[in-house]
Write a protein that holds these residues in place. Structure first.
Motif, mmCIF file in Angstrom:
data_model
loop_
_atom_site.group_PDB
_atom_site.id
_atom_site.type_symbol
_atom_site.label_atom_id
_atom_site.label_comp_id
_atom_site.label_asym_id
_atom_site.label_seq_id
_atom_site.Cartn_x
_atom_site.Cartn_y
_atom_site.Cartn_z
ATOM 1 N N THR A 114 0.829 -1.210 0.000
ATOM 2 C CA THR A 114 0.000 0.000 0.000
ATOM 3 C C THR A 114 0.861 1.255 0.000
ATOM 4 O O THR A 114 0.568 2.231 -0.695
ATOM 5 N N THR A 127 -2.685 7.429 6.255
ATOM 6 C CA THR A 127 -3.198 6.826 5.022
ATOM 7 C C THR A 127 -3.212 5.309 5.115
ATOM 8 O O THR A 127 -4.191 4.656 4.734
ATOM 9 N N LYS A 131 -6.657 2.986 5.100
ATOM 10 C CA LYS A 131 -6.873 1.933 4.109
ATOM 11 C C LYS A 131 -7.021 0.568 4.775
ATOM 12 O O LYS A 131 -7.816 -0.272 4.340
ATOM 13 N N SER A 135 -10.370 -1.768 4.594
ATOM 14 C CA SER A 135 -10.281 -3.155 4.136
ATOM 15 C C SER A 135 -10.868 -4.117 5.162
ATOM 16 O O SER A 135 -11.577 -5.068 4.812
#
Length: 224
Positions: A114, A127, A131, A135
């Motif tokens: 990522t 960030t 994420k 998920s």
């Protein structure tokens, strides 16, 4: 140079003998070094151990280190020193395969991929955390939470006297009530881990004090 991940290197080490074993001279010291390392890995990654296995591991680690110094004429690395303590840890805590951080290390791969895909380097931890949480939320919402990953062994029939004794037991998980229609089984597999009755111990208590060893308990009965 071929770079491998930890899992790839482990798979390669386990299967190297099947790949080139027939092509290696029988009495090669370098091959003996590999075979010794392979035996050490098999013991360290075993799910159950005997006292003889731990004693054998001590001997193999000593032979491995001596042969490594003889063949490569160099000093041992810190990881070699860590190997010396593995037998003692197995004596105190059991199989190392149940304690290792392999699965935690594999989690890093997702975050690293990522991090490589995003173009902004401003507040990268936020960030990555965002994420990851998105998920995780998707996995939870899209999965069927009503299905329990559990397998059961054969059912055990107990006498009424034994069931009455269990109904009087004070359980650690409070509040907990023993139901009269509880089913006793010989073993249970829950989320990939198999638990057996009368021949398996589990961790009962773990203190924050590093000087206090963990407390283990023997599984007497399994009921659902």
């Amino acid at each position: 140079i071929i770079k491998m991940s930890a899992s790839e290197m482990l798979c390669f080490t386990k299967n190297l003998a099947l790949i080139i074993g027939e092509l290696v001279p029988l009495h090669s010291k370098y091959w003996c070094l590999y075979v010794t390392l392979k035996q050490i890995i098999d013991i360290l990654l075993g799910k159950c151990l005997k006292v003889e296995d731990i004693k054998l591991c001590k001997v193999l680690i000593k032979e491995h280190h001596e042969l490594y110094i003889e063949l490569f004429n160099t000093h041992l690395k810190p990881k070699f020193h860590h190997m010396i303590h593995y037998p003692f840890i197995m004596e105190q805590c059991g199989p190392l395969s149940l304690l290792w951080s392999m699965r935690f290390e594999s989690k890093h791969k997702q975050l690293k991929e990522t991090a490589k895909s995003i173009t902004s380097r401003k507040n990268s931890p936020y960030t990555l955390a965002l994420k990851h949480q998105l998920s995780l939320a998707y996995r939870v919402l899209s999965s069927n939470n009503n299905i329990i990953d559990m397998q059961l062994g054969h059912q055990i029939t107990l006498s009424e006297t034994t069931r009455l004794e269990y109904s009087k037991v004070e359980f650690l998980c409070s509040p907990f009530e023993f139901l009269e229609d509880a089913i006793f089984v010989s073993w249970i597999n829950f989320k990939g881990t198999t638990y057996n009755s009368n021949n398996m111990s589990v961790l009962v208590s773990l203190s924050d004090n590093p000087n206090i060893l963990p407390i283990f308990g023997l599984i007497i009965s399994i009921f659902i």
